[in-house]
Motif scaffolding. Structure first.
Motif, PDB file in Angstrom:
ATOM      1  N   ASN A 160       0.933  -0.753  -0.143  1.00 25.81           N
ATOM      2  CA  ASN A 160      -0.008  -0.187   0.236  1.00 25.81           C
ATOM      3  C   ASN A 160       0.685   1.426  -0.024  1.00 25.81           C
ATOM      4  OD1 ASN A 160      -3.375  -0.345   0.319  1.00 25.81           O
ATOM      5  ND2 ASN A 160      -2.509  -2.141   1.531  1.00 25.81           N
ATOM      6  N   ARG A 178       0.349   3.662  -2.701  1.00 24.14           N
ATOM      7  CA  ARG A 178       0.525   5.721  -2.180  1.00 24.14           C
ATOM      8  C   ARG A 178       0.973   6.686  -3.123  1.00 24.14           C
ATOM      9  NH1 ARG A 178      -2.651   7.620   1.477  1.00 24.14           N
ATOM     10  NH2 ARG A 178      -2.212   9.908   2.242  1.00 24.14           N
ATOM     11  N   LEU A 235      -7.628   3.750  -0.458  1.00 21.54           N
ATOM     12  CA  LEU A 235      -7.277   4.434  -0.987  1.00 21.54           C
ATOM     13  C   LEU A 235      -8.150   5.637  -0.981  1.00 21.54           C
ATOM     14  CD1 LEU A 235      -5.642   2.640  -3.116  1.00 21.54           C
ATOM     15  CD2 LEU A 235      -7.893   2.174  -4.467  1.00 21.54           C
TER      16      LEU A 235
END
Length: 1156
Positions: free
Chosen positions: A369, A373, A552
């Protein structure tokens, strides 16, 4: 100990309600930003020409009297102004309320801070609140949300547009109570000069001066900044324990800090030490942040005007640092992709593996993640910053190192699927946690009891001697295991470890290794104890951590950059929708952030905010998955092309040697292969299970049907727009009949497509076809009719427009019409123009006056029916109705304004003509009347000829609809006629005896019957009352003298059996004139029609008296008048007996003899 969020804590509840309100206001502003009324945008030249003098910005307040007087003294501007008021006042009110709510929000912040300072909240001070875990979060969020409101409004709703809507609301609002804060709203939302358009220059001192329009206490802002600088207010460092993940852990806090620093811009300008500290903590390896729900800000551009901030960011934007960070994440990308693929293999993520490797699995999730990102944010190519040197330089550094969006997309899919499976696993384990723990405990206890029985001799076991000491020991172990308490997990965990150790020791002390069966029992018991420890260690915190890590929200908008990869992947492999489902769910988790405080505050705004974000995401899901119906239609086009152009139709009788020729096996194989591809796409989308996205449930079957409908609507609407065009090519207009033939083939192809596809995708093709095509036609008719309405129907109010299956709108192709319906209607009016054509009722055909060739005839309307079906003809009929209403209203308005001045002359003339049973004293009254009223006749003629022209077209449409109903809807036609006759009988009964109820009462029976009657063509357009008119006593006299003046332009053509133009060049059509006059008279009481006929009969008798008694023939003028009366009676469906009441029979007989 009570916390700040305790229900009894007034201070905490006030703060919570404030942040809840803030999130709801932001959602409302975002919702409204996508629904700005078109007239207030002034985007097109036509829009500016129409609205520019009415849609005013804040310059209006400097010259209010001038602008109001300008509008009030211009009738055209008044009409447009009233139209805007009627159409958009509800929307303008909503916009103003949203703007006002922002002002009220900031004033409530100031009031709350004053209350804290004054000690209204006992034991609560600013320092105490900011020291509290929840207090510092809520205080920072409260200020941050206010900043977001202003920044997002300026990004989404341009300053001049805001000004125009506020001015419009202020002008239209009649309730002064709603205007108490208008001056403050004007000050807060006046244009800043900022534009979010690409390449737009940023105004000086923006946005700090904008955010300072309502002054906030400086000490409050500074204290909040201090907390954000030094603290981890959301305690995310425990979620991201690894040092290199610190910027991801503090991402939400960093966005808050970015916004709040604008309230205290001194730090940005002149405090390098403070800015260095902020950058080192929050932005050491990143410079692109998520402002709010996917609104992206690049600090390289945003902080450029600020000396201290820009200098502090220099190290981060150094080429070497950019390369270091980008290289680190790009190097990790393939490794993480491989690792995720390994974990997603069938049989890996099972319960035992998850329980044994929880920490490892969470670590992998964090790394994926954080990598996603950084790469998604820092490679986003924002159109607004494309010209910015530092922004593009940093992005190009990343691209040079080998960045490719496809691997990032693949990792995103794998990550979403991985998180989805982990969540499912943990949810399942948490649901079964106690049952599982109790089962393992019972299993371990039972084994100990069994071993006790074995060593006690109760249960014999090979090579195991009786041992009372072991018997008692195992018995005690079983009791201790059974006594473990699930509710006290800490004590139970320690006790299990002790029991586990004891089982290890008992094996060596008593030399139990020699017995395989005993050893197996002990190992199984130890395994159960280990599973009990792992089970009891499963906490809700795991799901919370997954939710935080999997956030998200930063990609809420820029996820669209990867839509192309999603659609290409689906097109290549439709089963990809399974992974995409997990991705959509991952994106849906972003909605938890804006609704968290709303939920905690138990606010009624929860559903509306959730509904907004859910509908936005569902729209995106539909857009992504629309590739499936689109691909299906592309394949279907190939199938239809083969079936219609290449495949031979097999005759009923076939020679044996021709069998191979007609078999065409290669073509049939190709059709089968293409059909299989369609079924594969269908299967792919149906593999996506029903999914709850926010508060909206997505059903894959419904999604497929909606997608097919949407693609059908798009293609049919585009075909109608492209084909139904009338342009001059080399001086010649597009032929209507050729165009209708092309349209018929296109529409037939679409319909055959649906007939073919419906069985393979399990849909009701004919129903979808009829519903969607009728919706397209009706929507376009509605938009075309808006031109005749003061209160226009917007897309949001339209019953035909849909957000899920939108009907596209195309740019108008001419200055008169909005869409294909208007173009078609006006082309029919152009072709049948009374100045160039003559209508013959006996042939139901319009002929060109010069060439005598047929222009429009019954076959034209049959082709219209074949091309547009019944709803197309009904739509044209409705538009023609609106045109008639417009002309009739124009006549009444003009009568009220201008024609009243002739009323005295009309009354005098009417008195002279009385009594109608006898001829007037002198026939000179007719010439006198025509002369006195001649000034108003051109206007009346314009209305009468226009209305009559349209009415003849409506009669042709009704005839065609009736003919179609006789073939395709016999039962409906018979039912409508029966109900109509029954209602008419009941209405007559009611008027004979008022005590009997009026049929239908307050129900919609009569309007619905009227609609059905027009749809099957049994309604007579000439008998319809279109408008409600005021009482006009002299209307019969006015129309009588007008008719006399117009009849002078006609002569009776015996061969054609109708009135035609008397002079060459004065091109008028008698049938059009009569139809228009009947329609105009029909809008008034029936007594006016009878009076009109009586005046005409009197005029005929007066003409006959002036003829030489020796001459047996009627004069040309008398014949014209009698032809006029007879045709009028025919169109009015008046019997000959009624006509005889006004004229002696011998006159009518002589007229018929002479006109045979």
């Amino acid at each position: 100990m009570a916390t700040l969020l305790d229900e009894k804590n007034q201070c905490g509840q006030t703060l919570l309600r404030m942040t809840s309100r803030g999130n709801a206001i932001v959602a409302e502003l975002l919702r409204l930003a996508d629904n700005v009324p078109e007239p207030y945008l002034l985007r097109s030249a036509s829009s500016r020409a129409k609205y520019e003098q009415i849609v005013l910005d804040f310059a209006y307040f400097q010259r209010i009297e001038y602008f109001d007087n300008k509008i009030d003294t211009n009738p055209d501007l008044q009409d447009v102004d009233e139209q805007l008021r009627a159409s958009y006042m509800p929307v303008l009110t909503r916009f103003y309320n949203a703007f006002e709510s922002v002002y009220k929000y900031v004033t409530d912040i100031i009031k709350f801070l004053e209350d804290v300072d004054e000690g209204v909240y006992i034991y609560q001070t600013m320092e105490n609140i900011l020291a509290d875990k929840h207090g510092k979060q809520l205080m920072a969020e409260m200020l941050y949300l206010y900043g977001c409101m202003l920044l997002l409004v300026d990004m989404r709703i341009p300053g001049l547009v805001r000004e125009r809507m506020i001015v419009a609301y202020q002008r239209y609002c009649l309730n002064e109570a709603d205007m108490t804060n208008v001056e403050a709203v004007i000050k807060l939302f006046r244009s800043t000069g900022y534009s979010h358009a690409p390449g737009a220059k940023r105004p000086a001192k923006y946005p700090e001066e904008y955010l300072a329009r309502v002054e906030l206490p400086s000490y409050f802002v500074q204290m909040v900044i201090g907390r954000l600088r030094t603290d981890d207010i959301y305690q995310q460092m425990t979620v991201y324990p690894e040092p290199e993940h610190r910027s991801a852990a503090l991402a939400s806090q960093a966005a808050m800090l970015y916004v709040i620093l604008y309230f205290e811009p001194t730090a940005l300008h002149r405090e390098p030490a403070k800015m260095r500290e902020i950058v080192d903590k929050h932005f050491p390896d990143n410079w692109v942040i998520n402002l709010y729900m996917g609104t992206i800000v690049n600090l390289a551009e945003a902080w450029e005007p600020y000396k201290a901030a820009s200098a502090a960011l220099n190290n981060t934007l150094e080429s070497s640092n950019v390369q270091l960070q980008a290289g680190r994440y790009l190097e990790a990308l393939p490794k993480l992709t491989k690792q995720a693929a390994g974990l997603l293999k069938e049989g890996v993520l099972v319960e035992e593996y998850v329980l044994d490797n929880t920490s490892k699995l969470m670590r992998v999730m964090r790394k994926i993640n954080v990598t996603l990102r950084w790469l998604i944010l820092h490679t986003h190519n924002d159109a607004r910053t494309q010209q910015h040197r530092r922004v593009q330089a940093a992005r190009e550094e990343i691209i040079k190192l080998g960045f490719d969006a496809k691997p990032v997309f693949d990792l995103l899919l794998s990550c979403a699927q991985y998180e989805f499976l982990l969540k499912e696993m943990f949810n399942s384990l948490l649901e079964q946690k106690q049952d599982r723990w109790d089962g393992l405990k019972k299993e371990a206890s039972d084994r100990m009891n069994e071993l006790s029985d074995v060593f006690g001799g109760t249960t014999p076991l090979t090579r195991v001697e009786v041992n009372t000491q072991l018997r008692d020991w195992f018995k005690n172990m079983g009791s201790q295991i059974a006594s473990l308490d699930y509710s006290d997990s800490t004590a139970a965990g320690r006790k299990i470890m002790q029991l586990f150790q004891a089982l290890e020791e008992v094996q060596s002390f008593h030399q139990l290794e020699s017995s395989l069966q005993v050893r197996q029992f002990l190992k199984e018991t130890q395994s159960s104890l280990q599973q009990m420890i792992r089970t009891i260690n499963i906490k809700d915190e795991f799901l919370s951590v997954i939710s935080d890590v999997a956030d998200l929200s930063y990609a809420w908008e820029i996820i669209d950059n990867y839509t192309g990869y999603m659609q290409a992947g689906i097109k290549q492999d439709p089963t990809l929708v399974i992974k995409l489902r997990a991705t959509f769910l991952k994106l849906a988790s972003a909605m938890e952030l804006p609704v968290l405080r709303i939920h905690q505050a138990d606010s009624p705004d929860l559903f509306s905010v959730s509904q907004f974000y859910s509908s936005e995401l569902v729209s995106y899901v539909r857009r992504v998955l629309q590739i499936i119906p689109r691909s299906m239609f592309e394949i279907l086009a190939k199938v239809i092309a083969i079936r219609t152009r290449q495949l031979k139709e097999v005759p009923t009788r076939l020679e044996k040697d021709q069998l191979k020729e007609y078999a065409q096996l290669d073509l049939r194989y190709e059709i089968a292969e293409l059909t299989y591809q369609i079924s594969v796409f269908t299967e792919g989308i149906l593999m996506m299970k029903s999914t709850l996205v926010g508060v909206i449930k997505i059903d894959p079957k419904q999604l497929l049907e909606d997608g097919i409908r949407r693609e059908l609507v798009t293609q049919v609407a585009r075909a109608l727009d492209e084909v139904v065009t009338f342009e001059q090519v080399k001086g010649k207009m597009t032929d209507l009949h050729e165009m209708l033939q092309v349209l018929r083939h296109r529409m037939l192809g679409f319909r055959r497509s649906f007939e073919y596809i419906q069985d393979y995708v399990d849909i009701y093709g004919l129903r979808i076809w009829q519903e969607e095509v009728s919706r397209i036609v009706n929507y376009n008719v509605e938009q075309e009719c808006n031109a005749f309405l003061r209160e226009q129907i917007t897309d949001e109010e339209s019953i035909y427009q849909s957000r899920a299956i939108p009907i596209p709108r195309f740019q108008p192709r001419d200055n008169m019409s909005m869409n294909f319906v208007g173009r078609l209607a006006r082309e029919l009016l152009r072709l049948t123009n009374p100045s160039t054509t003559l209508y013959l009722e006996r042939n139901t055909t319009w002929y060109d006056i010069k060439t005598k060739s047929e222009i429009v005839h019954a076959d034209t309307f049959q082709r219209l029916l074949e091309a547009l079906d019944t709803f197309g003809l009904a739509g044209l009929d409705k538009l023609f109705c609106f045109m008639i209403v417009h002309e009739l209203q124009r006549f009444e308005r003009t009568w009220q304004r201008q024609l009243k001045q002739i009323v005295p002359a009309l009354k005098s003339l009417s008195t002279t003509l009385q009594p109608l049973a006898a001829p007037p004293a002198t026939t000179a009254v007719y010439a006198t009347g025509i002369q006195q009223l001649s000034k108003v006749f051109p206007f009346i003629a314009n209305v009468v000829f226009k209305v009559g022209h349209i009415q003849l077209l409506r009669r042709m449409i009704a005839t065609q609809l009736n003919s179609a109903a006789k073939f395709d809807g016999k039962l409906l036609l018979a039912s409508v006629k029966s109900v109509n006759q029954a209602l008419l009988a009941e209405i007559e009964t009611h008027y004979r005896d008022p005590s009997k109820p009026f049929p239908g009462g307050d129900t919609l029976l009569l309007p619905e019957l009227s609609a059905y009657s027009e749809a099957v063509g049994v309604a007579d357009p000439l008998q319809k009352i279109y408008v409600t008119t005021t009482k006009l006593d002299e209307i019969a006299s006015l129309l009588f003298f007008f008719s006399l003046s117009q009849l002078q332009r006609f002569s009776f053509a015996r061969q054609l059996g109708t009135l035609v133009s008397r002079k060459q060049g004065d091109d008028v059509d008698g049938t059009v004139f009569i139809a228009g006059l009947i329609t105009l008279l029909r809008q008034f009481h029936v007594s006016h029609q009878l009076s009109f006929q009586g005046m005409f009969a009197q005029h005929v008798r007066a003409q006959i008296q002036t003829v030489d008694p020796k001459s047996p023939t009627l004069s040309a003028d008398a014949i014209n008048s009698l032809v006029f009366l007879e045709e009028m009676a025919q169109y009015c469906k008046t019997s000959r007996a009624t006509l005889m009441t006004n004229l002696p029979p011998y006159i009518v007989d002589e007229f018929r003899r002479q006109t045979q």
